[in-house]
Design a protein around this motif. Structure first.
Motif, PDB file in Angstrom:
ATOM      1  N   PRO A  45       0.839  -1.211   0.000  1.00 37.71           N
ATOM      2  CA  PRO A  45       0.000   0.000   0.000  1.00 37.71           C
ATOM      3  C   PRO A  45       0.870   1.255   0.000  1.00 37.71           C
ATOM      4  O   PRO A  45       1.923   1.292   0.631  1.00 37.71           O
ATOM      5  CB  PRO A  45      -0.795  -0.133   1.303  1.00 37.71           C
ATOM      6  N   GLU A  54      -8.098   8.982  -0.554  1.00 39.55           N
ATOM      7  CA  GLU A  54      -8.407   8.205  -1.749  1.00 39.55           C
ATOM      8  C   GLU A  54      -7.211   8.057  -2.679  1.00 39.55           C
ATOM      9  O   GLU A  54      -7.190   7.172  -3.546  1.00 39.55           O
ATOM     10  CB  GLU A  54      -9.575   8.844  -2.511  1.00 39.55           C
ATOM     11  N   ASP A  57      -5.457   4.463  -3.038  1.00 31.43           N
ATOM     12  CA  ASP A  57      -6.027   3.486  -3.969  1.00 31.43           C
ATOM     13  C   ASP A  57      -5.739   3.864  -5.413  1.00 31.43           C
ATOM     14  O   ASP A  57      -5.472   2.990  -6.247  1.00 31.43           O
ATOM     15  CB  ASP A  57      -7.546   3.371  -3.761  1.00 31.43           C
ATOM     16  N   THR A  61      -3.524   0.891  -7.174  1.00 36.12           N
ATOM     17  CA  THR A  61      -4.248   0.057  -8.133  1.00 36.12           C
ATOM     18  C   THR A  61      -3.892   0.329  -9.587  1.00 36.12           C
ATOM     19  O   THR A  61      -4.308  -0.416 -10.470  1.00 36.12           O
ATOM     20  CB  THR A  61      -5.775   0.235  -7.948  1.00 36.12           C
ATOM     21  N   GLU A  78      -4.762  -6.717  -6.068  1.00 36.92           N
ATOM     22  CA  GLU A  78      -5.991  -6.770  -5.269  1.00 36.92           C
ATOM     23  C   GLU A  78      -5.885  -7.816  -4.169  1.00 36.92           C
ATOM     24  O   GLU A  78      -6.305  -7.584  -3.027  1.00 36.92           O
ATOM     25  CB  GLU A  78      -7.190  -7.056  -6.170  1.00 36.92           C
ATOM     26  N   GLN A  81      -3.394  -6.529  -1.503  1.00 38.44           N
ATOM     27  CA  GLN A  81      -4.001  -5.476  -0.680  1.00 38.44           C
ATOM     28  C   GLN A  81      -5.005  -6.066   0.292  1.00 38.44           C
ATOM     29  O   GLN A  81      -5.121  -5.623   1.443  1.00 38.44           O
ATOM     30  CB  GLN A  81      -4.681  -4.428  -1.569  1.00 38.44           C
TER      31      GLN A  81
END
Length: 226
Positions: A45, A54, A57, A61, A78, A81
């Protein structure tokens, strides 16, 4: 035709001169990447140093695509995370003191990537606006713990309206349009753009056709690599 060729040669010479004065080659900048040849990367992360939750992400991603494009296998982001979230880890800062070898043992990867978000803000100045992003990337070997690659840069995306009429009504329309455009900016393309810009400085991975052929490619601006 001769003049066109001459202009092209001159432009290329200027480009090379610029590269020599502000850039280094990939092999000069990141010799450890060529020594270790990491093939697989784990993305943890993002470390969020901003007030925009925000943004974590958005950045995390959107890293799989540019990493894959540059020839690396990326541990499924994904899934990774989700595993971290189950352990209560939402920010990469919580993993900053973990020995990189742990990631290799637990996920079977050659390297781990940390990304720090140092700026992620929307600026609005009535008749103009922009989105400003500043990121830092650090790739560590899970075998030696050494830093293999690093990069930091910023990007400013203009969100101003294009109405240049100069009238009071035009300025009002311009202000409204800028406010709407700035407020509804899609941050995903911005995140992708910054990630691609950063990774273009790194030696490509073994799944890229230029693997071990890009040593002399200009890489990092000396004033941006820290």
């Amino acid at each position: 035709m001769k003049s066109i060729k001459l202009f092209g040669m001159l432009a290329f010479a200027i480009f090379l001169t610029g590269c020599q004065s502000t850039y280094v080659t990939k092999s000069e900048a990141f010799p450890k990447m060529y020594n270790e040849q990491p093939a697989s990367i784990l993305v943890v992360p993002a470390i969020n140093n901003t007030t925009a939750p925000e943004s974590t992400d958005f950045i995390t991603t959107t890293l799989a695509e540019p990493l894959s494009y540059h020839g690396f296998y990326v541990a499924p982001i994904e899934l990774v995370q989700s595993i971290f979230q189950q352990e209560g880890i939402l920010d990469g800062a919580q993993l900053a003191n973990v020995d990189p070898s742990v990631f290799g043992e637990q996920f079977g990867v050659d390297a781990v990537l940390f990304v720090s978000i140092n700026k992620w803000q929307t600026n609005y100045y009535v008749v103009s606006g922009n989105v400003e992003v500043a990121l830092q990337y650090e790739l560590f070997s899970t075998k030696t713990g050494e830093k293999l690659w690093f990069y930091n840069d910023s990007l400013v995306v203009d969100t101003s309206s294009n109405d240049n009429s100069g009238s009071v009504a035009g300025l009002l329309v311009n202000a409204i349009a800028t406010a709407i455009k700035t407020a509804t900016t899609d941050y995903v393309p911005i995140a992708k753009r910054v990630n691609f810009m950063a990774l273009s400085s790194a030696p490509v991975g073994q799944y890229h056709q230029q693997h071990n052929k890009d040593q002399q490619t200009p890489s990092v601006n000396r004033f941006k690599a820290k």
